[in-house]
Design a protein around this motif. Structure first.
Motif, mmCIF file in Angstrom:
data_model
loop_
_atom_site.group_PDB
_atom_site.id
_atom_site.type_symbol
_atom_site.label_atom_id
_atom_site.label_comp_id
_atom_site.label_asym_id
_atom_site.label_seq_id
_atom_site.Cartn_x
_atom_site.Cartn_y
_atom_site.Cartn_z
ATOM 1 N N LYS A 159 0.834 -1.191 0.000
ATOM 2 C CA LYS A 159 0.000 0.000 0.000
ATOM 3 C C LYS A 159 0.877 1.252 0.000
ATOM 4 O O LYS A 159 2.047 1.209 0.378
ATOM 5 C CB LYS A 159 -0.917 0.019 1.229
ATOM 6 C CG LYS A 159 -1.806 -1.215 1.365
ATOM 7 C CD LYS A 159 -2.785 -1.334 0.209
ATOM 8 C CE LYS A 159 -3.730 -2.523 0.405
ATOM 9 N NZ LYS A 159 -4.695 -2.668 -0.713
ATOM 10 N N ALA A 160 0.290 2.359 -0.409
ATOM 11 C CA ALA A 160 1.027 3.620 -0.430
ATOM 12 C C ALA A 160 1.387 4.034 0.994
ATOM 13 O O ALA A 160 0.494 4.221 1.823
ATOM 14 C CB ALA A 160 0.187 4.704 -1.102
ATOM 15 N N PRO A 161 2.688 4.206 1.320
ATOM 16 C CA PRO A 161 3.095 4.570 2.687
ATOM 17 C C PRO A 161 2.823 6.033 3.022
ATOM 18 O O PRO A 161 2.870 6.437 4.179
ATOM 19 C CB PRO A 161 4.593 4.276 2.686
ATOM 20 C CG PRO A 161 5.004 4.465 1.265
ATOM 21 C CD PRO A 161 3.841 4.011 0.432
ATOM 22 N N PHE A 162 2.551 6.833 2.012
ATOM 23 C CA PHE A 162 2.226 8.250 2.179
ATOM 24 C C PHE A 162 1.418 8.670 0.960
ATOM 25 O O PHE A 162 1.282 7.921 -0.008
ATOM 26 C CB PHE A 162 3.498 9.105 2.318
ATOM 27 C CG PHE A 162 4.553 8.779 1.297
ATOM 28 C CD1 PHE A 162 4.480 9.277 -0.010
ATOM 29 C CD2 PHE A 162 5.624 7.959 1.636
ATOM 30 C CE1 PHE A 162 5.439 8.961 -0.952
ATOM 31 C CE2 PHE A 162 6.600 7.636 0.686
ATOM 32 C CZ PHE A 162 6.512 8.142 -0.607
ATOM 33 N N ARG A 163 0.868 9.878 1.017
ATOM 34 C CA ARG A 163 0.100 10.366 -0.132
ATOM 35 C C ARG A 163 1.011 10.463 -1.352
ATOM 36 O O ARG A 163 2.088 11.048 -1.289
ATOM 37 C CB ARG A 163 -0.521 11.731 0.187
ATOM 38 C CG ARG A 163 -1.106 12.441 -1.043
ATOM 39 C CD ARG A 163 -1.737 13.756 -0.669
ATOM 40 N NE ARG A 163 -3.044 13.540 -0.062
ATOM 41 C CZ ARG A 163 -4.164 13.355 -0.747
ATOM 42 N NH1 ARG A 163 -4.134 13.343 -2.066
ATOM 43 N NH2 ARG A 163 -5.308 13.182 -0.130
ATOM 44 N N ILE A 164 0.578 9.906 -2.468
ATOM 45 C CA ILE A 164 1.320 9.992 -3.725
ATOM 46 C C ILE A 164 0.446 10.766 -4.702
ATOM 47 O O ILE A 164 -0.441 10.208 -5.338
ATOM 48 C CB ILE A 164 1.679 8.599 -4.266
ATOM 49 C CG1 ILE A 164 2.516 7.830 -3.236
ATOM 50 C CG2 ILE A 164 2.418 8.697 -5.591
ATOM 51 C CD1 ILE A 164 2.857 6.407 -3.646
ATOM 52 N N SER A 165 0.649 12.072 -4.745
ATOM 53 C CA SER A 165 -0.198 12.991 -5.516
ATOM 54 C C SER A 165 -1.641 12.836 -5.064
ATOM 55 O O SER A 165 -1.931 13.069 -3.904
ATOM 56 C CB SER A 165 -0.007 12.772 -7.017
ATOM 57 O OG SER A 165 1.296 13.192 -7.388
ATOM 58 N N SER A 166 -2.567 12.396 -5.935
ATOM 59 C CA SER A 166 -3.971 12.301 -5.529
ATOM 60 C C SER A 166 -4.325 10.955 -4.916
ATOM 61 O O SER A 166 -5.481 10.733 -4.544
ATOM 62 C CB SER A 166 -4.886 12.556 -6.744
ATOM 63 O OG SER A 166 -4.750 13.885 -7.204
ATOM 64 N N THR A 167 -3.356 10.052 -4.810
ATOM 65 C CA THR A 167 -3.607 8.738 -4.206
ATOM 66 C C THR A 167 -3.369 8.825 -2.696
ATOM 67 O O THR A 167 -2.240 9.080 -2.264
ATOM 68 C CB THR A 167 -2.677 7.676 -4.805
ATOM 69 O OG1 THR A 167 -2.885 7.616 -6.230
ATOM 70 C CG2 THR A 167 -2.958 6.309 -4.198
ATOM 71 N N PRO A 168 -4.396 8.634 -1.871
ATOM 72 C CA PRO A 168 -4.234 8.793 -0.416
ATOM 73 C C PRO A 168 -3.321 7.721 0.195
ATOM 74 O O PRO A 168 -3.157 6.629 -0.365
ATOM 75 C CB PRO A 168 -5.674 8.650 0.115
ATOM 76 C CG PRO A 168 -6.559 8.841 -1.070
ATOM 77 C CD PRO A 168 -5.788 8.338 -2.247
ATOM 78 N N LYS A 169 -2.776 8.045 1.340
ATOM 79 C CA LYS A 169 -1.975 7.085 2.104
ATOM 80 C C LYS A 169 -2.834 5.865 2.443
ATOM 81 O O LYS A 169 -3.998 5.980 2.809
ATOM 82 C CB LYS A 169 -1.481 7.744 3.390
ATOM 83 C CG LYS A 169 -0.708 6.820 4.323
ATOM 84 C CD LYS A 169 -0.290 7.554 5.594
ATOM 85 C CE LYS A 169 0.429 6.626 6.551
ATOM 86 N NZ LYS A 169 0.836 7.320 7.800
ATOM 87 N N GLY A 170 -2.235 4.684 2.304
ATOM 88 C CA GLY A 170 -2.943 3.451 2.610
ATOM 89 C C GLY A 170 -3.700 2.849 1.448
ATOM 90 O O GLY A 170 -4.198 1.723 1.541
ATOM 91 N N SER A 171 -3.785 3.572 0.337
ATOM 92 C CA SER A 171 -4.442 3.029 -0.847
ATOM 93 C C SER A 171 -3.501 2.068 -1.572
ATOM 94 O O SER A 171 -2.299 2.009 -1.286
ATOM 95 C CB SER A 171 -4.849 4.160 -1.795
ATOM 96 O OG SER A 171 -5.728 5.054 -1.178
ATOM 97 N N THR A 172 -4.034 1.336 -2.528
ATOM 98 C CA THR A 172 -3.195 0.487 -3.362
ATOM 99 C C THR A 172 -2.116 1.331 -4.029
ATOM 100 O O THR A 172 -2.403 2.427 -4.521
ATOM 101 C CB THR A 172 -4.038 -0.214 -4.440
ATOM 102 O OG1 THR A 172 -5.043 -1.014 -3.819
ATOM 103 C CG2 THR A 172 -3.179 -1.101 -5.325
ATOM 104 N N MET A 173 -0.887 0.850 -4.024
ATOM 105 C CA MET A 173 0.206 1.594 -4.646
ATOM 106 C C MET A 173 -0.134 1.866 -6.107
ATOM 107 O O MET A 173 -0.410 0.933 -6.873
ATOM 108 C CB MET A 173 1.501 0.783 -4.566
ATOM 109 C CG MET A 173 2.728 1.539 -5.030
ATOM 110 S SD MET A 173 3.310 2.727 -3.799
ATOM 111 C CE MET A 173 3.992 1.606 -2.555
ATOM 112 N N PRO A 174 -0.169 3.133 -6.517
ATOM 113 C CA PRO A 174 -0.532 3.426 -7.907
ATOM 114 C C PRO A 174 0.612 3.084 -8.852
ATOM 115 O O PRO A 174 1.781 3.102 -8.459
ATOM 116 C CB PRO A 174 -0.790 4.934 -7.888
ATOM 117 C CG PRO A 174 0.130 5.436 -6.810
ATOM 118 C CD PRO A 174 0.129 4.349 -5.747
ATOM 119 N N THR A 175 0.267 2.758 -10.088
ATOM 120 C CA THR A 175 1.334 2.588 -11.063
ATOM 121 C C THR A 175 1.965 3.947 -11.323
ATOM 122 O O THR A 175 1.275 4.969 -11.435
ATOM 123 C CB THR A 175 0.804 1.962 -12.367
ATOM 124 O OG1 THR A 175 1.887 1.773 -13.263
ATOM 125 C CG2 THR A 175 -0.248 2.819 -13.027
ATOM 126 N N ALA A 176 3.276 3.989 -11.393
ATOM 127 C CA ALA A 176 4.004 5.256 -11.395
ATOM 128 C C ALA A 176 3.686 6.119 -12.603
ATOM 129 O O ALA A 176 3.685 7.350 -12.515
ATOM 130 C CB ALA A 176 5.506 4.991 -11.309
#
Length: 327
Positions: A159-176
């Motif tokens: 899961k995303a360890p921190f917010r990645i742009s518009s993807t919130p923390k804890g969400s599925t890791m977005p494709t880069a």
């Protein structure tokens, strides 16, 4: 009819309110200036000042590096202004005012790395020419490693360890690549949060779209690392003048070749995605969720998946059979 029902009933993927065709002139102008600034300028200054003047080698490279990257510096502060201003419509969705997007964070880190590299390379009385020639391969190594790492983590279920742009923390890791497109088009391309929302809707609604971006990211990130490694070997093998020239030109040649391959590839996959939606096979898995294992139609790359090396399992997400058309 609620939002999920409308998405299921749709015969086409959610649209993206952005067109490159209407921006051909501005895109051509930017890339012309960028190539002159990043490719033409350092080579012209190096060859003319080094061989046609009596300036010391240290001064030659001081001039070369001082004139380098003007358009990139402008772009950096332009992005920073657009993300930080009070009425910004470009920052990530639901993010604080002080939150930079993922691309800008990496933009900052890579500039710090390059600054150290250029300082170390030009401070000595006799500059390290080969080190200065490694500026663009360093960028390729950095972004290739970061972007490939994100998709390896995604494939492994992290899961995303921190917010990645518009993807919130804890969400599925977005494709880069999704994150890169979101950030660049929203800020640099002027698409704003309207585009961020539309792209996120498309990304979460279409397993085919996510799979395509995942594979395309592996193609670009993996390719950048391999090509950067090859350029590095060349730079530290050939003579210094040739090393400097190739270190600044080969990355552009690689980017041009990868772009030529990418354009028809993406166009073909977008047609396949549209056909899948018309057959009601465009959606699968948990609705409006980044489900890594959601079924979808086969992408163009997966038509050749039997020929892919078995030792790089992260190159594609797990494939499930497409769902049956609904009645």
């Amino acid at each position: 009819m609620d939002e999920e029902a409308r998405a299921v009933a749709a015969t086409e993927p959610p649209p993206l309110p952005y067109s490159l065709r209407t921006r051909k002139k501005s895109i051509a102008f930017f890339w012309t200036i960028f190539v002159i600034d990043t490719l033409g300028q350092p080579l012209i200054l190096y060859w003319t000042l080094w061989y046609l003047t009596d300036l010391s080698h240290n001064l030659v490279f001081s001039i070369v590096t001082a004139c380098l990257g003007g358009i990139s510096v402008f772009e950096y502060f332009y992005r920073l202004y657009n993300l930080f201003r009070k009425d910004s419509r470009a920052r990530p969705l639901n993010a604080r005012k002080s939150w930079l997007d993922f691309f800008h964070i990496n933009f900052t880190i890579v500039w710090l790395i390059l600054a150290i590299e250029l300082i170390v390379g030009t401070v000595p009385a006799e500059p390290y020419v080969r080190l200065v020639a490694m500026v663009l391969p360093t960028v390729m190594f950095y972004f290739g490693s970061v972007f490939l790492t994100l998709d390896i983590l995604r494939a492994c279920g992290y899961k995303a360890p921190f917010r990645i742009s518009s993807t919130p923390k804890g969400s599925t890791m977005p494709t880069a690549l999704y994150v890169l497109i979101e950030d660049v088009v929203a800020v640099d391309g002027g698409g704003g949060q309207i585009y961020r929302y539309a792209l996120r809707t498309r990304y979460l609604s279409s397993p085919f779209f996510r799979r395509m971006l995942f594979q395309m990211n592996c193609f670009w990130a993996g390719g950048s690392i391999l090509v950067a490694a090859a350029i590095t070997a060349i730079v530290f093998t050939v003579s210094e003048p040739v090393a400097f020239t190739l270190g600044w030109t080969l990355p552009f040649a690689w980017a041009g070749l990868w772009t030529i391959i990418t354009i028809p590839w993406v166009q073909s996959d977008l047609r396949r995605e549209k056909e899948a939606w018309q057959d009601n096979r465009g959606q699968g898995g948990i609705p409006y969720t980044d489900d890594v294992n959601a079924p979808s139609a086969r992408t163009r790359l997966e038509a050749f998946e039997d020929h892919l090396p078995s030792f790089i399992p992260w190159f594609r997400e797990k494939q499930a059979p497409p769902s049956e058309p609904s009645n």
